[in-house]
Write a protein that holds these residues in place. Structure first.
Motif, PDB file in Angstrom:
ATOM      1  N   ARG A  59      41.598  45.607  33.967  1.00 15.13           N
ATOM      2  CA  ARG A  59      41.012  44.548  33.158  1.00 15.13           C
ATOM      3  C   ARG A  59      41.910  43.311  33.244  1.00 15.13           C
ATOM      4  N   PRO A  60      41.326  42.120  33.193  1.00 18.60           N
ATOM      5  CA  PRO A  60      42.156  40.900  33.282  1.00 18.60           C
ATOM      6  C   PRO A  60      43.212  40.846  32.182  1.00 18.60           C
ATOM      7  N   GLN A  61      42.862  41.302  31.000  1.00 18.75           N
ATOM      8  CA  GLN A  61      43.808  41.251  29.892  1.00 18.75           C
ATOM      9  C   GLN A  61      44.502  42.590  29.700  1.00 18.75           C
ATOM     10  N   ALA A  62      44.810  43.252  30.806  1.00 21.71           N
ATOM     11  CA  ALA A  62      45.367  44.607  30.756  1.00 21.71           C
ATOM     12  C   ALA A  62      46.598  44.712  29.871  1.00 21.71           C
ATOM     13  N   SER A  65      46.515  40.624  37.477  1.00 28.70           N
ATOM     14  CA  SER A  65      45.131  41.076  37.269  1.00 28.70           C
ATOM     15  C   SER A  65      44.239  39.856  37.429  1.00 28.70           C
ATOM     16  N   ALA A  66      42.943  40.094  37.538  1.00 32.99           N
ATOM     17  CA  ALA A  66      42.033  38.962  37.724  1.00 32.99           C
ATOM     18  C   ALA A  66      40.671  39.280  37.129  1.00 32.99           C
ATOM     19  N   GLN A  67      40.001  38.232  36.698  1.00 37.20           N
ATOM     20  CA  GLN A  67      38.614  38.362  36.249  1.00 37.20           C
ATOM     21  C   GLN A  67      37.793  37.752  37.378  1.00 37.20           C
ATOM     22  N   ILE A  71      39.465  33.924  36.736  1.00 28.10           N
ATOM     23  CA  ILE A  71      40.718  33.886  35.989  1.00 28.10           C
ATOM     24  C   ILE A  71      41.770  34.756  36.689  1.00 28.10           C
ATOM     25  N   HIS A  72      42.944  34.180  36.883  1.00 24.37           N
ATOM     26  CA  HIS A  72      44.061  34.927  37.476  1.00 24.37           C
ATOM     27  C   HIS A  72      45.173  35.072  36.459  1.00 24.37           C
ATOM     28  N   ALA A  73      45.854  36.216  36.470  1.00 26.12           N
ATOM     29  CA  ALA A  73      46.985  36.440  35.564  1.00 26.12           C
ATOM     30  C   ALA A  73      48.242  36.663  36.383  1.00 26.12           C
ATOM     31  N   TYR A  74      49.314  35.933  36.029  1.00 24.74           N
ATOM     32  CA  TYR A  74      50.595  36.065  36.719  1.00 24.74           C
ATOM     33  C   TYR A  74      51.694  36.321  35.693  1.00 24.74           C
ATOM     34  N   LEU A  75      52.810  36.855  36.175  1.00 27.23           N
ATOM     35  CA  LEU A  75      53.962  37.103  35.318  1.00 27.23           C
ATOM     36  C   LEU A  75      54.929  35.937  35.494  1.00 27.23           C
TER      37      LEU A  75
END
Lengths: 207, 714
Positions: free
Chosen positions: B407-410, A104-106, A126-130
């Motif tokens: 959402r970024p914090q999904a 996901s990303a902001q 902001i980037h989210a990775y696993l």
């Protein structure tokens, strides 16, 4: 467009586990009885015509995607072999099926700056990775845009006037630059966007 | 699990600096790795432990790494499996063959266990310091202890120096410095070997000591050189195996990539040797999250066409709703077990057949429900089911699923806004679910190790299996194997066990079992009460035993603690593993306690009576990673004396579980499970039964689901 499996790891694992008193059954070599189909993960077959072309240079892969969903302004596109990209007005906010996916990303500030074709806008992303043990890890980038007019050649051969917006985002460890070609009405017709370290950039173009 | 950690990913590009060699990271860099782990790592030495060439060093390997090293010189071959259990503690299990010893004519095959513990981290001036014990449980051929310090001088240069006892005090030895503490440290007694397998603490750090040292230089990114002064005299190996002309060893080490190192060395002024080290780290997943097909997008009610999410009014439309739900879940590799549909809520029981983590199956089920459930349904409850037993019920609101998807914090949002409950409500099974018959045909490979006559043997054949589930909780299953080719039947070693031969006749079973019935059982799984699970299994339970097995498990769905009791009455099966039995029959049963720490360490204690009639306890300890990897060890102590047990003295071993999806990247629930026992004897032997409750049930309970919640939206 499917990335290949890591043969290195398979060979490595076999080497490591040759010294074990376990039964080894090669997966995929199982023959299942008629009337006893086991369920397996199938890709959601995208309906509708392909509207997006994607190229992943790091894998030498190319595919076309159709729309499979839309939610909160984010549209999800998917290939026939189970890779999906979710775009918020043309900005990549999520991928699946590629490996080191963008979870996901902001990118709201990025979206506003890019669509408005603002020169010199400065904002975070902001980037989210696993990670390897199923934890979500966030990385915050500092980004800055720069713009110029450019006539871009589309796949169809047509030349279109657009504003080329470059978004340079960085942390102490790395820097990437996303490129968007945006029309007068604020539509992203072509782009080159960063997914992750493993995957690099994906090049997108609307058909 | 949703913490902010910046910049932990690697630099892009293919030639990532090989951490198996010296990493060229400046000491002054403040780039702390995750969990404050130091950046500098030792290489694997000839003993497969963190070290220089033949000597140890004070650095450790990366936390969680599992490494395998094969080294050979002068007829001394060491095969070592090493696991970095914690960032500081490293354990090595070694199988060595020692040829041409001056004490015997034939080759000595030795198993040994080593421990390495980093006491002090390296600082700007301070060196890293570690302490270690070699050959704790074996016959003592490699028995030694040491304390060692290592320091990185400049980016690519580091020095090591240490003090060794036992075998590491063979050359240049002097009076034990510890003897100022007590006279007892002066002398090192003869090793109490007996049958091996026992820990002999009486000699630790006793006797003379000697100094050893080493220096390592990372010449290029891939090539490293090392020079070492060894205090090991190789008293038993020389002069028959080789001649020790010098105390200096030199080595060149080449790193192909992060995981494979090859070394060549010139040891003791007379011998050339080779070594290859491979490593794998469960935390370092090859396909970074997996390449399974993308999940279906959430379908927000605002976007759905009017007819898509209508209420099923008639029996016909209800049937078609069930079919649509079942088909949509089936596309995701999930089986619909049952559901109840109310005006505002839906409860779905499902069976996860594809994903190694229940959290991912929950996420996919939730997405499917948003695409299929009538628009009025707001409350979504999902219950994962195993063997007909319900796990934790996870309740979420549909509005939240629609809002959180991008959402970024999904992940964090979905977890914080869902609740975990005990599944109380009874959900009728779906029409199509029972009865169900499945069968499959697959090849198998069964290896066998550590027989001195032939350290590696194997059988290859075909296995035909079938499972019939006539009703919820009831299962009839069977498996037959036919050997095609192999040499397991060549083993002629006769068991010397004085105990009832419940396991040690395994080679007779291998020899006489050609077409064999692996199992043929009927089992019933049920929930006698809140937080209670029960199982009864009867029939041919495993290749060597048949009978009745019963089990009761108490486990709250939100707890990390479980208690169980198992009672079995079995009879030993005939060697040909068909339908007949031998005369030996016995009662075997245990009371068990299980506890999983949040940090991923798992403890288990089982107390009871084993197959040979011996009474005692088994202690197991495992390091569990949230992706399904497990590495652990177990030991059993019973009222059987070490002498009666025989070689090895007591039952112990290691076990490793590797999830297939970690290796291949595709969705799979399969795992490679390996148990490595140095010796298979008859003491401390437990019955082998399929689907013991704890392992099945814990997967679908809250603690384990939450650990991998990062996969919910995957």
């Amino acid at each position: 467009m499917k990335p290949t499996r890591s043969l290195r790891t398979l060979g490595l694992a076999t080497a490591v586990f040759s010294l074990c008193a376990c039964d080894l059954v090669p997966t995929g070599a199982v023959l299942n009885g008629v009337g006893s189909e086991t369920v397996s993960v199938d890709s959601t077959q995208p309906r509708g015509r392909p509207v997006l072309v994607a190229v992943l240079p790091s894998r030498g892969a190319r595919g076309t995607l159709a729309v499979t969903g839309a939610n909160q302004g984010v549209v999800t596109f998917q290939t026939a072999d189970g890779i999906s990209l979710s775009l918020d007005d043309g900005l990549l906010v999520s991928t699946r099926g590629l490996g080191q996916d963008l979870m996901s990303a902001q990118a709201e500030d990025a979206r506003l700056a890019v669509l408005s074709r603002v020169q010199g806008a400065s904002y975070p992303r902001i980037h989210a990775y696993l990670d390897g043990i199923n934890r979500i890890r966030y990385t915050t980038y500092s980004c800055e845009t720069s713009t110029r007019q450019q006539v871009v050649e589309m796949l169809s051969g047509e030349n279109r006037g657009s504003t080329r917006v470059e978004e340079e985002c960085s942390t102490p460890e790395r820097t990437f630059t996303n490129t968007y070609w945006v029309t007068d009405i604020g539509a992203v017709i072509k782009s080159r966007q960063w997914i992750s370290d493993d995957l690099g950039y994906v090049e997108l173009e609307r058909l | 699990m949703t913490d902010r950690i910046d910049g932990t990913a690697k630099r892009p590009g293919r030639n990532w600096a090989a951490p198996l060699a010296l990493s060229a990271v400046s000491l002054l860099a403040s780039a702390a790795t995750v969990a404050g782990e130091p950046e500098t790592h030792a290489a694997y030495n000839t003993y497969g432990s963190p070290g220089v060439i033949d000597m140890p060093s004070a650095y450790s390997r990366p936390d969680g790494e599992l490494g395998f090293t094969v080294s050979s010189f002068a007829g001394q071959t060491r095969n070592t499996l090493t696991f970095q259990v914690t960032p500081r503690l490293s354990t090595s299990l070694r199988y060595s063959s020692l040829q041409d010893l001056n004490t015997r004519n034939d080759t000595l095959y030795d198993r040994s266990l080593s421990l390495h513990y980093r006491l002090v981290d390296e600082g700007y001036i301070r060196p890293a310091v570690a302490v270690g014990l070699n050959d704790i449980l074996g016959t003592g051929v490699y028995s030694s202890e040491y304390i060692v310090a290592s320091k990185t001088l400049r980016d690519a240069l580091r020095i090591t120096g240490g003090l060794g006892w036992g075998r590491l005090a063979g050359e240049g030895e002097f009076r034990n410095p510890l003897s100022f503490l007590s006279d007892r440290f002066e002398e090192r007694g003869p090793r109490e070997v007996g049958f091996g397998g026992r820990v002999d603490t009486g000699n630790w750090f006793r006797g003379d000591a000697a100094l050893f040292a080493g220096i390592e230089w990372q010449a290029t990114e891939r090539l490293g050189l090392a020079l070492e002064y060894s205090s090991d005299a190789y008293a038993r190996e020389q002069p028959t195996a080789f001649s020790r002309d010098s105390s200096i060893n030199v080595e060149a080490r080449y790193s192909f990539n992060e995981y494979v190192d090859v070394s060549a060395y010139y040891l003791y002024g007379s011998e050339v040797g080779l070594q290859i080290s491979t490593a794998i780290n469960p935390k370092d997943r090859p396909n970074s999250g997996g390449i399974e097909a993308a999940p279906p997008p959430v379908l927000p009610r605002s976007a759905a066409a009017a007819g898509q999410l209508g209420w099923p009014e008639t029996a016909d439309t209800l049937t078609s709703f069930e079919r649509r739900l079942s088909a949509a879940l089936g596309d995701q590799g999930i089986v619909l077990h049952g559901y109840t549909l109310g005006r505002n809520q839906i409860t779905v029981e499902f069976e996860n057949e594809s994903y190694s983590q229940t959290a991912q199956a929950l996420g996919r089920t939730a997405r499917v429900i948003t695409r299929v459930a009538p628009a009025s349904v707001e409350r979504i409850a999902m219950v994962p089911v195993v063997n007909g037993l319900p796990g934790s019920q996870v309740v979420m609101s549909r509005r939240d699923l629609e809002a959180f998807e991008f959402r970024p914090q999904a992940a964090a949002l979905s977890l914080n806004n869902s609740s975990f409950e005990e599944a109380i409500q009874s959900v009728p099974p779906a029409d199509a679910r029972y009865p169900r018959l499945r069968w499959n045909l697959k090849p198998y490979l069964t290896p066998s190790f550590f027989d001195p006559d032939a350290p590696v043997r194997a059988d290859i054949g075909l296995e035909l299996g079938a499972t019939l589930q006539p009703a919820r909780g009831l299962e009839f299953s069977g498996a037959v194997r036919k050997r095609l080719v192999g040499n397991l039947d060549e083993s002629t070693r006769e068991s010397t066990s004085v105990l009832p031969r419940v396991r040690s006749d395994f080679n007779i079973y291998d020899r006489e079992g050609d077409t064999k019935l692996i199992e043929l059982t009927g089992a019933y799984y049920f929930k006698p009460g809140a937080n209670l699970y029960g199982r009864v299994t009867a029939g041919y339970l495993e290749p060597m035993f048949g009978g009745v097995s019963t089990e009761l498990l108490w486990k709250r769905h939100d707890s990390r603690l479980a208690l169980g009791i198992e009672a079995n009455y079995v009879r030993q099966r005939d060697f040909n593993q068909l339908f007949s039995f031998r005369n030996y029959e016995t009662f075997t049963g245990h009371v068990s306690a299980y506890y999983q720490l949040e940090s991923g360490y798992h403890f288990q204690v089982d107390v009871g009576q084993y197959l040979a009639g011996d009474v005692g306890a088994t202690f197991s300890f495992d390091r569990e990673f949230d992706n399904g990897w497990r590495v652990g060890a177990f030991a059993t102590f019973t009222d059987v004396s070490y002498d009666d047990f025989g070689e090895g003295s007591f039952d112990k071993g290691l076990r490793v579980t590797v999830p297939i999806d970690w290796l291949s990247g595709g969705a799979s629930r399969e795992q490679y499970e390996a148990t490595i026992r140095p010796v298979q004897r008859d003491g401390g032997a437990r019955l082998s039964v399929n689907d013991r409750l704890y392992e099945r049930v814990r997967d679908v309970h809250e603690p384990q689901i939450v650990e991998s919640w990062g996969r919910f939206w995957r």
